[in-house]
Write an enzyme that holds these catalytic residues in place. Structure first.
Site, PDB file in Angstrom:
ATOM      1  N   TYR A  53       0.808  -1.505  -0.438  1.00  0.00           N
ATOM      2  CA  TYR A  53       0.457  -0.287   0.035  1.00  0.00           C
ATOM      3  C   TYR A  53       1.077   0.840   0.083  1.00  0.00           C
ATOM      4  O   TYR A  53       2.241   1.568   0.234  1.00  0.00           O
ATOM      5  CB  TYR A  53      -1.281   0.434   1.602  1.00  0.00           C
ATOM      6  CG  TYR A  53      -1.770  -0.645   1.053  1.00  0.00           C
ATOM      7  CD1 TYR A  53      -1.857  -1.862   0.060  1.00  0.00           C
ATOM      8  CD2 TYR A  53      -2.680  -1.415   2.348  1.00  0.00           C
ATOM      9  CE1 TYR A  53      -3.707  -2.657  -0.211  1.00  0.00           C
ATOM     10  CE2 TYR A  53      -4.179  -1.903   2.365  1.00  0.00           C
ATOM     11  CZ  TYR A  53      -4.234  -2.852   1.446  1.00  0.00           C
ATOM     12  OH  TYR A  53      -5.354  -3.579   1.081  1.00  0.00           O
ATOM     13  N   SER A 240     -13.976  -3.512  -0.169  1.00  0.00           N
ATOM     14  CA  SER A 240     -14.270  -3.031  -0.662  1.00  0.00           C
ATOM     15  C   SER A 240     -15.976  -3.107  -0.407  1.00  0.00           C
ATOM     16  O   SER A 240     -17.009  -3.486  -2.394  1.00  0.00           O
ATOM     17  CB  SER A 240     -14.226  -3.736  -2.495  1.00  0.00           C
ATOM     18  OG  SER A 240     -14.355  -2.680  -3.680  1.00  0.00           O
ATOM     19  N   LEU A 242     -18.761  -1.072  -0.844  1.00  0.00           N
ATOM     20  CA  LEU A 242     -19.059  -0.547  -1.315  1.00  0.00           C
ATOM     21  C   LEU A 242     -18.578  -0.213  -3.225  1.00  0.00           C
ATOM     22  O   LEU A 242     -19.144   0.830  -3.681  1.00  0.00           O
ATOM     23  CB  LEU A 242     -18.164   1.715  -0.995  1.00  0.00           C
ATOM     24  CG  LEU A 242     -19.580   1.751  -0.165  1.00  0.00           C
ATOM     25  CD1 LEU A 242     -18.703   3.069   0.617  1.00  0.00           C
ATOM     26  CD2 LEU A 242     -20.877   1.676   0.180  1.00  0.00           C
ATOM     27  N   LEU A 247     -21.092   2.270  -5.672  1.00  0.00           N
ATOM     28  CA  LEU A 247     -22.625   1.523  -4.784  1.00  0.00           C
ATOM     29  C   LEU A 247     -22.809   3.461  -3.864  1.00  0.00           C
ATOM     30  O   LEU A 247     -23.856   3.135  -3.271  1.00  0.00           O
ATOM     31  CB  LEU A 247     -22.265   0.010  -3.436  1.00  0.00           C
ATOM     32  CG  LEU A 247     -22.234  -0.978  -4.385  1.00  0.00           C
ATOM     33  CD1 LEU A 247     -22.451  -1.623  -3.906  1.00  0.00           C
ATOM     34  CD2 LEU A 247     -24.127  -1.092  -5.967  1.00  0.00           C
ATOM     35  N   GLY A 249     -23.423   6.094  -5.917  1.00  0.00           N
ATOM     36  CA  GLY A 249     -24.943   5.846  -6.142  1.00  0.00           C
ATOM     37  C   GLY A 249     -23.591   7.681  -7.590  1.00  0.00           C
ATOM     38  O   GLY A 249     -23.980   8.208  -7.897  1.00  0.00           O
ATOM     39  N   LYS A 250     -22.337   8.054  -6.635  1.00  0.00           N
ATOM     40  CA  LYS A 250     -21.982   9.716  -7.531  1.00  0.00           C
ATOM     41  C   LYS A 250     -21.369   8.980  -9.352  1.00  0.00           C
ATOM     42  O   LYS A 250     -21.487  10.236  -9.561  1.00  0.00           O
ATOM     43  CB  LYS A 250     -20.783  10.002  -6.862  1.00  0.00           C
ATOM     44  CG  LYS A 250     -19.017   8.724  -6.587  1.00  0.00           C
ATOM     45  CD  LYS A 250     -18.084   9.010  -5.940  1.00  0.00           C
ATOM     46  CE  LYS A 250     -17.049   8.299  -6.133  1.00  0.00           C
ATOM     47  NZ  LYS A 250     -15.685   8.966  -5.025  1.00  0.00           N
TER      48      LYS A 250
END
Length: 352
Positions: A53, A240, A242, A247, A249-250
């Site tokens: 990371y 993950s 979202l 998910l 919605g953006k």
């Protein structure tokens, strides 16, 4: 914040874990400190990181996340949180990690842990994951097993490091007090069962946690792995939830909205598939119809699945983090859950 045990390890963790893969790229040291302090204040005690990371992995940023996290850890009481990190394996083209790890052999595993502990400024990891299998498996958006990948460029079978050898190296680290328990990530049912079988037969350490992708658009884990988790008492740490922001919605009204999907071209191939946009729209409309935000619908669904151990959330700002944690108090009605299943049956796993 509710808590649970990681498998049979005796390690107790919060039902939400804080992911850190943005630290060192999208987030600064101060951002990280603020997020970590806030998460602990909310009862979150499970912190997830990895040697490769921040993500997406790059030569110029690799290991920054652990270094940033280490600066924060140095100022904390180590027994107040549970720390997990991951060892990068071969086959991902990351030549900047230990010279491009040739395999998950003893030397690579020991070097990875030694270096992670130094960066994290701690004497031990509570959880050590193998970030992905060494052997040939579909992962990170791949979904079909390819037998041809069992062979090298000369057509000869690839000599993978055996699972027994991997477990023996991990066993040494546990006995040395550098690791408390072990887990697998991006693993398949066969791999989990082999690790368990060999551990049982050879008296080697047993995995206690699996970290795999799971969200409304990727529920493949339910086909075979859920039974394995249940019968073998393995905890799931889902990442993950979202779907890389899909998910939330953006991206529905503005596909170019700022986010990881648009900031890093070519990244997140799992969510480039043709059914993702329609699924995002459908779940967002379902949420709106029931007075929920898309984030509340997506996270509550994952948070409260019967097989869920802990859900790993991440955020690039405090507003997102606060919203994600607050969604834990939302419980979906039976009507909403049934509606989710109907959508799932008509657009099943668009992002495997």
């Amino acid at each position: 914040m509710d808590e649970t045990y990681l498998g049979d390890s005796g390690i107790r963790v919060s039902k939400i874990a804080l992911g850190t893969m943005t630290y060192g790229d999208q987030n600064t040291q101060q951002d990280a400190d603020n997020q970590l302090d806030f998460a602990l204040a909310q009862g979150i005690n499970f912190i997830d990181t990895a040697e490769m990371y921040p993500v997406p992995p790059k030569a110029e940023t690799v290991t920054r996340t652990e270094t940033i996290l280490g600066h924060w850890i140095k100022k904390q009481s180590r027994d107040q949180f549970v720390l997990a990190s991951k060892i990068a394996g071969p086959r991902r083209g990351m030549q900047w990690i230990r010279g491009g790890p040739s395999g998950l052999d003893r030397a690579n595993i020991r070097q990875a842990v030694h270096d992670s502990l130094q960066r994290l400024q701690t004497d031990y990891l509570d959880v050590l994951y193998l970030h992905w299998p060494e052997r040939n498996v579909p992962m990170f958006g791949q979904y079909q097993f390819d037998p041809k990948s069992e062979l090298d460029s000369d057509g000869q079978p690839i000599a993978w490091v055996t699972i027994q050898a991997q477990l023996q190296a991990l066993d040494e680290l546990i006995k040395e007090g550098k690791v408390r328990t072990i887990g697998l990530s991006n693993e398949q049912p066969w791999g989990v069962m082999e690790f368990l079988r060999i551990a049982r037969e050879q008296g080697l350490p047993r995995i206690s946690v699996l970290q795999n992708c799971y969200n409304l658009m990727n529920r493949g884990l339910e086909f075979g792995m859920a039974e394995v988790l249940y019968r073998e008492r393995i905890s799931l740490a889902a990442y993950s939830p979202l779907a890389f922001g899909h998910l939330t919605g953006k991206y529905i009204k503005n596909p170019a909205a700022s986010g990881r999907v648009t900031l890093f071209t070519g990244y997140a191939q799992r969510y480039k598939k043709p059914g993702v946009a329609a699924a995002s729209q459908a779940y967002a409309e379902l949420a709106q119809a029931h007075g929920l935000t898309p984030v509340q619908l997506a996270l509550s669904f994952v948070y409260h699945r019967w097989f869920m151990g802990s859900t790993i959330i991440g955020a690039t700002n405090m507003t997102q983090l606060q919203e994600n944690i607050a969604a834990y108090t939302v419980h979906l009605s039976e009507e909403v859950l049934q509606a989710i299943e109907q959508l799932h049956l008509t657009m099943m796993n668009p992002a495997p």
